[in-house]
Design an enzyme around this catalytic site. Structure first.
Site, PDB file in Angstrom:
ATOM      1  N   GLY A  36       0.843  -1.206   0.000  1.00 28.05           N
ATOM      2  CA  GLY A  36       0.000   0.000   0.000  1.00 28.05           C
ATOM      3  C   GLY A  36       0.871   1.247   0.000  1.00 28.05           C
ATOM      4  O   GLY A  36       0.685   2.159  -0.814  1.00 28.05           O
ATOM      5  N   HIS A  37       1.863   1.283   0.904  1.00 29.69           N
ATOM      6  CA  HIS A  37       2.784   2.436   0.933  1.00 29.69           C
ATOM      7  C   HIS A  37       3.556   2.535  -0.383  1.00 29.69           C
ATOM      8  O   HIS A  37       3.779   3.629  -0.902  1.00 29.69           O
ATOM      9  CB  HIS A  37       3.815   2.267   2.052  1.00 29.69           C
ATOM     10  CG  HIS A  37       3.246   2.219   3.428  1.00 29.69           C
ATOM     11  ND1 HIS A  37       3.252   1.084   4.201  1.00 29.69           N
ATOM     12  CD2 HIS A  37       2.656   3.178   4.176  1.00 29.69           C
ATOM     13  CE1 HIS A  37       2.701   1.339   5.377  1.00 29.69           C
ATOM     14  NE2 HIS A  37       2.324   2.594   5.385  1.00 29.69           N
ATOM     15  N   LYS A 151      -7.411   4.169   1.829  1.00 27.18           N
ATOM     16  CA  LYS A 151      -7.862   3.290   2.920  1.00 27.18           C
ATOM     17  C   LYS A 151      -8.228   4.132   4.145  1.00 27.18           C
ATOM     18  O   LYS A 151      -9.206   3.868   4.817  1.00 27.18           O
ATOM     19  CB  LYS A 151      -6.788   2.276   3.288  1.00 27.18           C
ATOM     20  CG  LYS A 151      -7.258   1.383   4.395  1.00 27.18           C
ATOM     21  CD  LYS A 151      -6.171   0.483   4.875  1.00 27.18           C
ATOM     22  CE  LYS A 151      -6.453   0.099   6.292  1.00 27.18           C
ATOM     23  NZ  LYS A 151      -5.943   1.065   7.243  1.00 27.18           N
ATOM     24  N   VAL A 178      -4.792  -0.743  -1.605  1.00 25.40           N
ATOM     25  CA  VAL A 178      -4.229  -1.994  -2.135  1.00 25.40           C
ATOM     26  C   VAL A 178      -4.727  -3.124  -1.230  1.00 25.40           C
ATOM     27  O   VAL A 178      -4.688  -3.007   0.000  1.00 25.40           O
ATOM     28  CB  VAL A 178      -2.685  -1.946  -2.150  1.00 25.40           C
ATOM     29  CG1 VAL A 178      -2.106  -3.252  -2.684  1.00 25.40           C
ATOM     30  CG2 VAL A 178      -2.206  -0.776  -3.003  1.00 25.40           C
ATOM     31  N   SER A 188      -0.507  -2.074   8.257  1.00 25.96           N
ATOM     32  CA  SER A 188       0.537  -2.585   9.147  1.00 25.96           C
ATOM     33  C   SER A 188      -0.080  -3.372  10.297  1.00 25.96           C
ATOM     34  O   SER A 188       0.545  -4.264  10.857  1.00 25.96           O
ATOM     35  CB  SER A 188       1.360  -1.429   9.719  1.00 25.96           C
ATOM     36  OG  SER A 188       1.959  -0.736   8.652  1.00 25.96           O
ATOM     37  N   ARG A 189      -1.305  -3.036  10.646  1.00 25.50           N
ATOM     38  CA  ARG A 189      -1.941  -3.710  11.791  1.00 25.50           C
ATOM     39  C   ARG A 189      -2.426  -5.119  11.437  1.00 25.50           C
ATOM     40  O   ARG A 189      -2.764  -5.881  12.338  1.00 25.50           O
ATOM     41  CB  ARG A 189      -3.082  -2.856  12.347  1.00 25.50           C
ATOM     42  CG  ARG A 189      -2.563  -1.579  13.013  1.00 25.50           C
ATOM     43  CD  ARG A 189      -3.606  -0.835  13.807  1.00 25.50           C
ATOM     44  NE  ARG A 189      -3.025   0.183  14.651  1.00 25.50           N
ATOM     45  CZ  ARG A 189      -3.000   1.504  14.370  1.00 25.50           C
ATOM     46  NH1 ARG A 189      -3.531   1.949  13.245  1.00 25.50           N
ATOM     47  NH2 ARG A 189      -2.439   2.364  15.206  1.00 25.50           N
TER      48      ARG A 189
END
Ligand code: PAF
Length: 299
Positions: A36-37, A151, A178, A188-189
């Site tokens: 995503g990043h 998101k 994504v 990340s979670r």
């Protein structure tokens, strides 16, 4: 690739680039980079001649009961990924560099209205923390353009409003969420999820797709929301919210169904809706959203 924790060192490089009329893109992150990043980084590299990625786990946006201490910090791996993308600079200040007088007593930014509902209700102080740190990053980097993921849709709206209200000279670009192959939005979670929870978590996206499909077929907004909340609850999720909203104001549509909504909107501009969801699986809290058009724009 410049890697620095210091605003002064960063500014020196930025001044050189600006003197050469380079365009600067900023991708603000809290590290622990996933695809995503990296989609934000790709978009940034396409649209500016220099890309700066910031990595800073911002204490001001975490409540005392939240996961600031345990938030995944993977600096070496992040740097490897960013090198592969040939990012120009990584700015990774420590807390003292970002908040020299301590974050608790820092001047802060509140974005009223948009910050008060949904995430703002469940995470008081979160948007103050985000708006303040993003504003500081904008002042430190002075980018021409900055990239944020869809998101975190409410965060995106809050940042756009702050930029507009404070006349910050930066263009905000959003990049589509994504997803994993089962539809789970990358975050990340996600790594906090136990294997069984991870297998269940694709259901969140499926639930939002069902709401969208049913709304398109004329379902009553409240009924379909309640139905999906009940189904998710039965499957072990704790649903903070799963709600249909108007995508600019985040207000509840003052309508019963899609036909009613389109009639009121006059079929001109506001022909889309967004489903926003925040659910908990065990101790992990996940958010997601799905925006959709009810019919093609008729301008
Ligand atoms: O979305 C995030 O990762 C953070 O909220 C942000 C925008 C980097 C601010 O800390």
């Amino acid at each position: 690739m410049l890697i620095t924790r210091s605003v002064k060192a960063l500014r020196k490089h930025l001044a050189d680039w600006k003197q050469q009329a380079e365009s600067i893109a900023l991708v603000p992150t809290m590290g622990n980079l996933h695809d995503g990043h990296l989609s934000l980084v790709r978009a940034a590299k396409e649209q500016a001649t220099r890309t700066v990625v910031s990595i800073f786990v911002n204490p001001l946006q975490f409540a005392p009961n939240e996961d600031f201490a345990s938030y995944p910090r993977t600096f070496a791996e992040d740097i490897d990924k960013l090198r592969q993308y040939q990012v120009d600079a990584v700015f990774a200040p420590d807390v003292g560099e970002m908040y020299p007088d301590n974050e608790i007593s820092s001047t802060y930014i509140d974005v009223p209205g948009l910050s008060d509902c949904l995430e703002g209700e469940y995470r008081p102080g979160f948007f103050r923390g985000v708006a303040t740190v993003v504003n500081k990053l904008f002042n430190m980097v002075q980018p021409d353009i900055a990239f944020f993921g869809e998101k975190d849709y409410q965060q995106l709206l809050v940042i756009r409003k702050m930029v507009k209200d404070l006349n910050i000279p930066v263009e905000i670009q959003s990049v589509a969420t994504v997803r994993e192959t089962d539809g789970l939005a990358m975050s990340s979670r996600n790594q906090y999820l136990q294997p069984v929870q991870r297998m269940q978590s694709g259901i969140i996206y499926q639930a939002m797709q069902t709401v969208r499909d049913q709304v398109m077929q004329g379902a009553n907004f409240t009924d379909i929301e309640q139905q999906m909340i009940q189904q998710l609850t039965q499957q072990g999720f704790v649903v903070d919210y799963l709600t249909l909203r108007e995508p600019v104001s985040l207000q509840k549509p003052d309508c019963t169904d899609s036909l009613n909504y389109l009639e009121k909107a006059g079929s001109k501009v506001c022909n889309s809706l967004i489903i926003l969801a925040a659910v908990r699986l065990g101790t992990t809290r996940l958010i997601d959203n799905l925006r959709f058009s009810l019919k093609p724009v008729d301008r």
